[in-house]
Design a protein around this motif. Structure first.
Motif, PDB file in Angstrom:
ATOM      1  N   THR A   2       0.836  -1.191   0.000  1.00  0.00           N
ATOM      2  CA  THR A   2       0.000   0.000   0.000  1.00  0.00           C
ATOM      3  C   THR A   2       0.869   1.237   0.000  1.00  0.00           C
ATOM      4  OG1 THR A   2      -0.104  -0.010   2.402  1.00  0.00           O
ATOM      5  CG2 THR A   2      -1.881  -1.147   1.234  1.00  0.00           C
ATOM      6  N   ASN A   3       0.283   2.320  -0.469  1.00  0.00           N
ATOM      7  CA  ASN A   3       1.014   3.578  -0.526  1.00  0.00           C
ATOM      8  C   ASN A   3       0.617   4.490   0.627  1.00  0.00           C
ATOM      9  OD1 ASN A   3       2.438   2.917  -2.811  1.00  0.00           O
ATOM     10  ND2 ASN A   3       0.841   3.655  -4.183  1.00  0.00           N
ATOM     11  N   TYR A   4       0.430   3.910   1.793  1.00  0.00           N
ATOM     12  CA  TYR A   4       0.057   4.681   2.976  1.00  0.00           C
ATOM     13  C   TYR A   4       1.190   5.608   3.351  1.00  0.00           C
ATOM     14  CZ  TYR A   4      -0.693   5.740   7.904  1.00  0.00           C
ATOM     15  OH  TYR A   4      -0.837   6.379   9.103  1.00  0.00           O
ATOM     16  N   ILE A   5       0.879   6.857   3.511  1.00  0.00           N
ATOM     17  CA  ILE A   5       1.862   7.815   3.991  1.00  0.00           C
ATOM     18  C   ILE A   5       1.467   8.141   5.422  1.00  0.00           C
ATOM     19  CG2 ILE A   5       2.856  10.104   3.710  1.00  0.00           C
ATOM     20  CD1 ILE A   5       2.256   9.852   0.720  1.00  0.00           C
ATOM     21  N   GLY A   6       2.235   7.637   6.360  1.00  0.00           N
ATOM     22  CA  GLY A   6       1.903   7.786   7.770  1.00  0.00           C
ATOM     23  C   GLY A   6       2.014   9.208   8.256  1.00  0.00           C
ATOM     24  N   SER A   7       1.385   9.454   9.356  1.00  0.00           N
ATOM     25  CA  SER A   7       1.457  10.774   9.972  1.00  0.00           C
ATOM     26  C   SER A   7       2.814  10.935  10.645  1.00  0.00           C
ATOM     27  CB  SER A   7       0.349  10.920  11.011  1.00  0.00           C
ATOM     28  OG  SER A   7       0.613  10.069  12.125  1.00  0.00           O
ATOM     29  N   LEU A   8       3.106  12.149  11.028  1.00  0.00           N
ATOM     30  CA  LEU A   8       4.354  12.395  11.755  1.00  0.00           C
ATOM     31  C   LEU A   8       4.379  11.650  13.073  1.00  0.00           C
ATOM     32  CD1 LEU A   8       5.055  16.180  11.065  1.00  0.00           C
ATOM     33  CD2 LEU A   8       6.296  14.202  10.193  1.00  0.00           C
ATOM     34  N   ASP A   9       3.214  11.487  13.695  1.00  0.00           N
ATOM     35  CA  ASP A   9       3.134  10.732  14.952  1.00  0.00           C
ATOM     36  C   ASP A   9       3.508   9.271  14.712  1.00  0.00           C
ATOM     37  OD1 ASP A   9       2.431  12.878  16.547  1.00  0.00           O
ATOM     38  OD2 ASP A   9       0.276  12.469  16.443  1.00  0.00           O
ATOM     39  N   ASP A  10       3.013   8.691  13.632  1.00  0.00           N
ATOM     40  CA  ASP A  10       3.361   7.309  13.290  1.00  0.00           C
ATOM     41  C   ASP A  10       4.866   7.184  13.074  1.00  0.00           C
ATOM     42  OD1 ASP A  10       0.719   6.522  13.387  1.00  0.00           O
ATOM     43  OD2 ASP A  10       0.434   6.579  11.214  1.00  0.00           O
ATOM     44  N   GLU A  11       5.412   8.135  12.367  1.00  0.00           N
ATOM     45  CA  GLU A  11       6.846   8.107  12.082  1.00  0.00           C
ATOM     46  C   GLU A  11       7.659   8.232  13.372  1.00  0.00           C
ATOM     47  OE1 GLU A  11      10.031  10.636   9.451  1.00  0.00           O
ATOM     48  OE2 GLU A  11       7.981  10.459   8.683  1.00  0.00           O
ATOM     49  N   LYS A  12       7.226   9.092  14.279  1.00  0.00           N
ATOM     50  CA  LYS A  12       7.913   9.257  15.572  1.00  0.00           C
ATOM     51  C   LYS A  12       7.869   7.964  16.381  1.00  0.00           C
ATOM     52  CE  LYS A  12       7.631  14.127  16.834  1.00  0.00           C
ATOM     53  NZ  LYS A  12       6.975  15.077  17.744  1.00  0.00           N
ATOM     54  N   LYS A  13       6.680   7.327  16.413  1.00  0.00           N
ATOM     55  CA  LYS A  13       6.530   6.073  17.154  1.00  0.00           C
ATOM     56  C   LYS A  13       7.461   5.004  16.583  1.00  0.00           C
ATOM     57  CE  LYS A  13       1.654   6.717  18.277  1.00  0.00           C
ATOM     58  NZ  LYS A  13       0.301   6.262  17.962  1.00  0.00           N
ATOM     59  N   LEU A  14       7.471   4.884  15.270  1.00  0.00           N
ATOM     60  CA  LEU A  14       8.314   3.888  14.623  1.00  0.00           C
ATOM     61  C   LEU A  14       9.790   4.195  14.864  1.00  0.00           C
ATOM     62  CD1 LEU A  14       8.385   1.346  12.908  1.00  0.00           C
ATOM     63  CD2 LEU A  14       8.277   2.790  10.872  1.00  0.00           C
ATOM     64  N   TYR A  15      10.142   5.458  14.790  1.00  0.00           N
ATOM     65  CA  TYR A  15      11.523   5.869  15.046  1.00  0.00           C
ATOM     66  C   TYR A  15      11.966   5.454  16.448  1.00  0.00           C
ATOM     67  CZ  TYR A  15      15.436   8.919  16.198  1.00  0.00           C
ATOM     68  OH  TYR A  15      16.654   9.392  16.628  1.00  0.00           O
ATOM     69  N   GLN A  16      11.122   5.694  17.441  1.00  0.00           N
ATOM     70  CA  GLN A  16      11.461   5.350  18.821  1.00  0.00           C
ATOM     71  C   GLN A  16      11.626   3.843  18.994  1.00  0.00           C
ATOM     72  OE1 GLN A  16      12.353   7.421  21.244  1.00  0.00           O
ATOM     73  NE2 GLN A  16      12.055   9.109  19.820  1.00  0.00           N
ATOM     74  N   VAL A  17      10.745   3.073  18.369  1.00  0.00           N
ATOM     75  CA  VAL A  17      10.831   1.617  18.471  1.00  0.00           C
ATOM     76  C   VAL A  17      12.100   1.108  17.782  1.00  0.00           C
ATOM     77  CG1 VAL A  17       9.764  -0.548  17.705  1.00  0.00           C
ATOM     78  CG2 VAL A  17       8.365   1.235  18.723  1.00  0.00           C
TER      79      VAL A  17
END
Length: 146
Positions: A2-17
């Motif tokens: 899928t071409n889902y473009i996540g929100s900045l919050d999603d990106e921050k969460k993934l970055y932290q993990v």
């Protein structure tokens, strides 16, 4: 995919993990290095040792070709590995001008450090996750890396 473009919050969460996972990986590497008496081993050196381990009768010229670097750079790398007791140079019995780069016992242990680290990391994850969570994580990582 899928071409889902996540929100900045999603990106921050993934970055932290991912940051935490990176720290866990580094911790596994450090602990293994300590257990094997390889405190000084750098990630690149482990990579070089893995290449040497998988290419029997490897010369400096051949290593330079594999790494796509100059022969003087390989000479410097090999000399450091020799100085660390990880490899030695073995003269070819048929042509005295040719030397092979060979792993010592210590070098053989060091060449497998990334595999050992990954197995240890997988073991640590398995201790904290259920079978269903491991299956989901495996599926998601495969999907993200395809």
């Amino acid at each position: 995919m899928t071409n889902y473009i996540g929100s900045l919050d999603d990106e921050k969460k993934l970055y932290q993990v991912l940051k935490k996972l990176g720290s866990l990986t580094e911790s596994c590497s450090y602990n293994l290095s300590s257990e094997l008496g390889l405190h000084h081993l750098h990630s690149k050196q482990a990579e070089y040792l893995k290449i040497i381990d998988t290419h029997p009768l490897l010369t400096s010229s051949a290593l330079a070709e594999i790494l796509k670097i100059t022969k003087p750079s390989v000479t410097e790398i090999v000399n450091k590995l020799v100085g660390s007791g990880l490899v030695y140079k073995q003269q070819c019995s048929k042509d005295g001008r040719v030397f092979y780069i060979v792993l010592t016992d210590k070098g053989k242990k060091a060449s497998s450090i990334h595999d050992l680290r990954d197995k240890k990391l997988a073991g640590n994850l398995c201790k904290n996750l259920s079978s269903a969570e491991i299956e989901a994580l495996t599926r998601l990582i495969k999907k993200a890396t395809e």
